[in-house]
Design a protein around this motif. Sequence first.
Motif, PDB file in Angstrom:
ATOM      1  N   ALA A  72       0.856  -1.186   0.000  1.00  0.00           N
ATOM      2  CA  ALA A  72       0.000   0.000   0.000  1.00  0.00           C
ATOM      3  C   ALA A  72       0.891   1.235   0.000  1.00  0.00           C
ATOM      4  O   ALA A  72       1.970   1.242   0.617  1.00  0.00           O
ATOM      5  CB  ALA A  72      -0.924   0.006   1.199  1.00  0.00           C
ATOM      6  N   SER A  73       0.450   2.255  -0.704  1.00  0.00           N
ATOM      7  CA  SER A  73       1.242   3.495  -0.710  1.00  0.00           C
ATOM      8  C   SER A  73       1.099   4.245   0.605  1.00  0.00           C
ATOM      9  O   SER A  73       1.960   5.013   0.991  1.00  0.00           O
ATOM     10  CB  SER A  73       0.796   4.391  -1.881  1.00  0.00           C
ATOM     11  OG  SER A  73      -0.562   4.776  -1.708  1.00  0.00           O
ATOM     12  N   ASP A  74      -0.029   3.956   1.316  1.00  0.00           N
ATOM     13  CA  ASP A  74      -0.237   4.692   2.560  1.00  0.00           C
ATOM     14  C   ASP A  74      -1.173   3.870   3.441  1.00  0.00           C
ATOM     15  O   ASP A  74      -2.172   3.325   2.977  1.00  0.00           O
ATOM     16  CB  ASP A  74      -0.864   6.070   2.285  1.00  0.00           C
ATOM     17  CG  ASP A  74      -1.115   6.857   3.565  1.00  0.00           C
ATOM     18  OD1 ASP A  74      -0.240   6.852   4.435  1.00  0.00           O
ATOM     19  OD2 ASP A  74      -2.219   7.418   3.651  1.00  0.00           O
ATOM     20  N   LYS A  76      -3.189   4.384   7.128  1.00  0.00           N
ATOM     21  CA  LYS A  76      -3.503   5.384   8.126  1.00  0.00           C
ATOM     22  C   LYS A  76      -4.480   4.781   9.131  1.00  0.00           C
ATOM     23  O   LYS A  76      -5.485   4.196   8.767  1.00  0.00           O
ATOM     24  CB  LYS A  76      -4.127   6.616   7.476  1.00  0.00           C
ATOM     25  CG  LYS A  76      -4.442   7.727   8.487  1.00  0.00           C
ATOM     26  CD  LYS A  76      -5.141   8.888   7.814  1.00  0.00           C
ATOM     27  CE  LYS A  76      -4.194   9.527   6.782  1.00  0.00           C
ATOM     28  NZ  LYS A  76      -4.825  10.723   6.171  1.00  0.00           N
ATOM     29  N   GLU A  85      -7.324   3.090   7.173  1.00  0.00           N
ATOM     30  CA  GLU A  85      -7.484   3.207   5.726  1.00  0.00           C
ATOM     31  C   GLU A  85      -6.197   2.778   5.044  1.00  0.00           C
ATOM     32  O   GLU A  85      -5.104   3.064   5.525  1.00  0.00           O
ATOM     33  CB  GLU A  85      -7.803   4.654   5.328  1.00  0.00           C
ATOM     34  CG  GLU A  85      -9.168   5.121   5.761  1.00  0.00           C
ATOM     35  CD  GLU A  85      -9.447   6.540   5.296  1.00  0.00           C
ATOM     36  OE1 GLU A  85      -8.542   7.130   4.671  1.00  0.00           O
ATOM     37  OE2 GLU A  85     -10.566   7.027   5.523  1.00  0.00           O
ATOM     38  N   LEU A  86      -6.350   2.072   3.904  1.00  0.00           N
ATOM     39  CA  LEU A  86      -5.220   1.696   3.063  1.00  0.00           C
ATOM     40  C   LEU A  86      -5.475   2.277   1.682  1.00  0.00           C
ATOM     41  O   LEU A  86      -6.603   2.199   1.157  1.00  0.00           O
ATOM     42  CB  LEU A  86      -5.063   0.177   2.956  1.00  0.00           C
ATOM     43  CG  LEU A  86      -4.473  -0.563   4.166  1.00  0.00           C
ATOM     44  CD1 LEU A  86      -5.507  -0.713   5.261  1.00  0.00           C
ATOM     45  CD2 LEU A  86      -3.957  -1.928   3.746  1.00  0.00           C
ATOM     46  N   HIS A  87      -4.442   2.852   1.089  1.00  0.00           N
ATOM     47  CA  HIS A  87      -4.567   3.493  -0.214  1.00  0.00           C
ATOM     48  C   HIS A  87      -3.635   2.842  -1.215  1.00  0.00           C
ATOM     49  O   HIS A  87      -2.538   2.391  -0.868  1.00  0.00           O
ATOM     50  CB  HIS A  87      -4.254   4.996  -0.106  1.00  0.00           C
ATOM     51  CG  HIS A  87      -5.146   5.702   0.872  1.00  0.00           C
ATOM     52  ND1 HIS A  87      -6.474   6.000   0.623  1.00  0.00           N
ATOM     53  CD2 HIS A  87      -4.883   6.158   2.139  1.00  0.00           C
ATOM     54  CE1 HIS A  87      -6.983   6.613   1.668  1.00  0.00           C
ATOM     55  NE2 HIS A  87      -6.036   6.725   2.620  1.00  0.00           N
ATOM     56  N   ASN A  88      -4.123   2.773  -2.488  1.00  0.00           N
ATOM     57  CA  ASN A  88      -3.346   2.182  -3.586  1.00  0.00           C
ATOM     58  C   ASN A  88      -2.828   0.794  -3.192  1.00  0.00           C
ATOM     59  O   ASN A  88      -1.632   0.531  -3.186  1.00  0.00           O
ATOM     60  CB  ASN A  88      -2.192   3.105  -3.972  1.00  0.00           C
ATOM     61  CG  ASN A  88      -2.685   4.455  -4.461  1.00  0.00           C
ATOM     62  OD1 ASN A  88      -3.709   4.527  -5.145  1.00  0.00           O
ATOM     63  ND2 ASN A  88      -1.975   5.518  -4.104  1.00  0.00           N
ATOM     64  N   SER A 105      -6.332  -5.624  -6.513  1.00  0.00           N
ATOM     65  CA  SER A 105      -5.874  -4.229  -6.347  1.00  0.00           C
ATOM     66  C   SER A 105      -7.071  -3.300  -6.273  1.00  0.00           C
ATOM     67  O   SER A 105      -8.139  -3.588  -6.846  1.00  0.00           O
ATOM     68  CB  SER A 105      -4.970  -3.822  -7.511  1.00  0.00           C
ATOM     69  OG  SER A 105      -5.660  -3.928  -8.738  1.00  0.00           O
ATOM     70  N   ASP A 107      -8.026   1.204  -5.041  1.00  0.00           N
ATOM     71  CA  ASP A 107      -7.483   2.487  -4.604  1.00  0.00           C
ATOM     72  C   ASP A 107      -7.600   2.663  -3.089  1.00  0.00           C
ATOM     73  O   ASP A 107      -6.641   3.079  -2.425  1.00  0.00           O
ATOM     74  CB  ASP A 107      -8.217   3.642  -5.305  1.00  0.00           C
ATOM     75  CG  ASP A 107      -7.893   3.685  -6.788  1.00  0.00           C
ATOM     76  OD1 ASP A 107      -6.843   3.137  -7.186  1.00  0.00           O
ATOM     77  OD2 ASP A 107      -8.712   4.219  -7.568  1.00  0.00           O
ATOM     78  N   ASP A 108      -8.757   2.289  -2.550  1.00  0.00           N
ATOM     79  CA  ASP A 108      -8.980   2.563  -1.130  1.00  0.00           C
ATOM     80  C   ASP A 108      -9.709   1.409  -0.460  1.00  0.00           C
ATOM     81  O   ASP A 108     -10.683   0.870  -1.014  1.00  0.00           O
ATOM     82  CB  ASP A 108      -9.811   3.840  -0.939  1.00  0.00           C
ATOM     83  CG  ASP A 108      -9.101   5.071  -1.494  1.00  0.00           C
ATOM     84  OD1 ASP A 108      -8.066   5.444  -0.940  1.00  0.00           O
ATOM     85  OD2 ASP A 108      -9.618   5.610  -2.508  1.00  0.00           O
ATOM     86  N   ALA A 110     -11.175   0.373   3.648  1.00  0.00           N
ATOM     87  CA  ALA A 110     -11.441   0.903   4.995  1.00  0.00           C
ATOM     88  C   ALA A 110     -11.721  -0.249   5.936  1.00  0.00           C
ATOM     89  O   ALA A 110     -12.359  -1.247   5.555  1.00  0.00           O
ATOM     90  CB  ALA A 110     -12.628   1.863   4.963  1.00  0.00           C
TER      91      ALA A 110
END
Length: 812
Positions: A72-74, A76, A85-88, A105, A107-108, A110
């Motif tokens: 994941a790129s991020d 939070k 939250e996980l992004h990408n 895959s 984008d987001d 939760a």
Amino acid sequence: MTLPVYRLRRLLAATAVLLTLLVAGMYFYARSRAINVLKSIPNKIGYDIKQTAHGFQFSKSDGKRTLFTVEASDVKEFKLNANAELHNVNIVVYGRDSSRYDQISGDDFAYNQKTGDVTAMGDVQIDLVANPAGLSSPDQSTPKELKNPIHLKTRDLVFNKNTGNAWTDARVEFRSPQASGSAVGIKYVGKTNELILASQIHLELSRPGAAVIAAKHGIITNDPRQIVLDEPHLDRESGTVESDQAVFYLGPDNHVERVVATGDVHAEGRTVEKNANASGSLASAHTGSAAKNVDGRQDAGETRSRCDRAEFLFAPGEDLLRTANLSGAVHFEQTGLHPMQADAGRALLDFAGRNELKKVHALEGVHLIQKQSDTIAAPQKAPGASQQDFDLTAPAVDFNVTKGRILQQATTLGAAQITINQASTPTSSAQRTVVTAGQFVADFTRSDGRNHLAHIHGAPDARIVNSTKEQPDRISASDSVDAMFLPQGGIDSIIQTGHVAYVDSLGSDKRMQAWADSAHYTPGNQMLTLSGSPRVANGGMSTTANTIRINRANGDALADGDVKSTYNDVKEDPNGALLASSSPIHVTAQSMTAHNSPAVALYKGNARLWQDANVIEAPSIQFDRDRRYVTATGTQTQPVQTILVQPEKQDKPDSGKPQSEKNASAPNGLSPIAITSAKITYADAERRVHYEGGVEAKAKEFTASATTADAYLLPRSETASIRAMGTPGQLDHMVADGNVLIRQPNRHAAGQKMLYTVADDKFVLTGGPPSIFDAEQGKITGVSLTFFRRDDRVLVEGEASTPVVTQTRVAR
């Protein structure tokens, strides 16, 4: 003729398409494993996490191999509500045996710690890829070759870490090199590892001639490994196939091993052939074969088939169909040139190669009906042929197929029956023909671009029963039977071979029976031809010939070549003459035509009729058995001939002959008279033989000729003294008319009418006027001339009111 189960074979072929659904199931299993990763995210953040060039990565292993990785790129985490939250996000699932390389895959994502739900916010992309070489490759290595990946897309996917369930109400789309499809609403049950496809399951094949598969609802289970579809429906350009439910049983490698369709499994189809040569196969039987109407256009044929249950078995580890088992009221029907319907309790199908049908074994009361279409153009019908409907019943039937679609041969197992119902024509009544045998073997052939029934062989104990309204049944039996069929439908001919026996159901006095080595029957004209030492018996008459033909519609018999007939059961008639004995009456000829009612037979070609010593010979003789009536017709070169007898002329005591020579030629005291003419008729009840056309009678002492003559015979009751001697009928008197001429060695007489009385031994000539010529005395003429054969007296009557009698002694 076509095979109903072929349409079901199309359903089997469609199972290859449904394999895509199986792979889609693998996606959901893979997704569940990926969601398990998300499930552990809140507890794993900060634990075994390493930073990468793309952000963060964490993985899980069983101590030997990595099970999955998450990038994941991020990431939070919200401390206030314990959400994250996980992004990408990109997830790779390897599986416990490293045989997968599935990628998920989005984008987001939760995570809700309170509910335990992990939710994809928006679209999710999934690629399902098998990696058989995973164990032999380094851990987490990318497969060298991505074979037939399955791409899936959905959104708003929710996973609950507490129950292990995952679901979405959104549309799921999937595609592969072979097919693409979708479903609306899915649910994964963690406890049972079931994947539920909620509704609107839709799948389309990508290759040419694609089919569309739809289902109302589906379930994919892990134990047992199977896919269950409710109300599956296959739609093709040629037709549709559907059932209440279909279950796909999967092997360890996710190949389909078995498919079971249940509940009103049926197929419907319709097609219009581009040309006549495109039809004539099992394929056209399944999807609808074309028929050509009277103005040359192609008419579509429709097919419908159904059964209660269909089970399909595939080769292990391959997506190739090998056998199919259809059961429960198996039914097929087809319209078009050859309307047909078939029924059986079960049908077993064998396949080879790439889903190529080879054999069908139908059993449990097989019933096949084929009707000849009324729309067949007149030029296509056999001359004089009527419509024939074909009906086959047997305990079981094996169908052999070539090229996966062309019916080649059908073999019945157990005693079978064929029924041919033939419509009436202007010249014949409707009839029903039933053929039975221990077994039938049917051969099919192609002509005019169509595959049709060409020949059926039945053996042993073949039997044919022909029924016509208001007529007795006609039955023939033999060792074997062969039926030849017309290309446009209907039976052309039936051949029976070996110990052929034929009989009708009339009373014993009129019953017809026949025996031969072989018999040839044509339903079109209902003619049965017997050959090989044929013999026919009918109401006391038996006939042999080289060949005998029997019209099974009216019972007429026609014999050809060396015909020999014998009339038995003849009752003696004391008032009769030529045919009054109880001895058999015999007839020989080159041909014979016998009518059953009335019992009349016509013999032609050197015909000869006789009873005891009474003989009639002519080129043609017609004999009425019941009336004992004979009509014989001759020709100029071969007249009719009969032989009668009369008492021998007694020599005078002073004749000068030695006593040993007197009457030496007639030891029985009788002398023959041979009479010939162009035609004779004889009625035994009248004891009269009527001769006409060049009549000539030859006796020992005279020869007489005339235009016509009637010979009256003594009744049998008055000839008892000579009956035991085997002599012909005895003449009582003869009446001749027209150009009468009587010749004796030394004289001859002429007139227009003659009366010859045997008892008086005298001739009476009148008309002309009559005359007699003697070489010594000259010619004598008068109104009436009487002379005696025995003592050579001559009596001439003149025209005066008082007759003049002249007695002349003729010198020898």
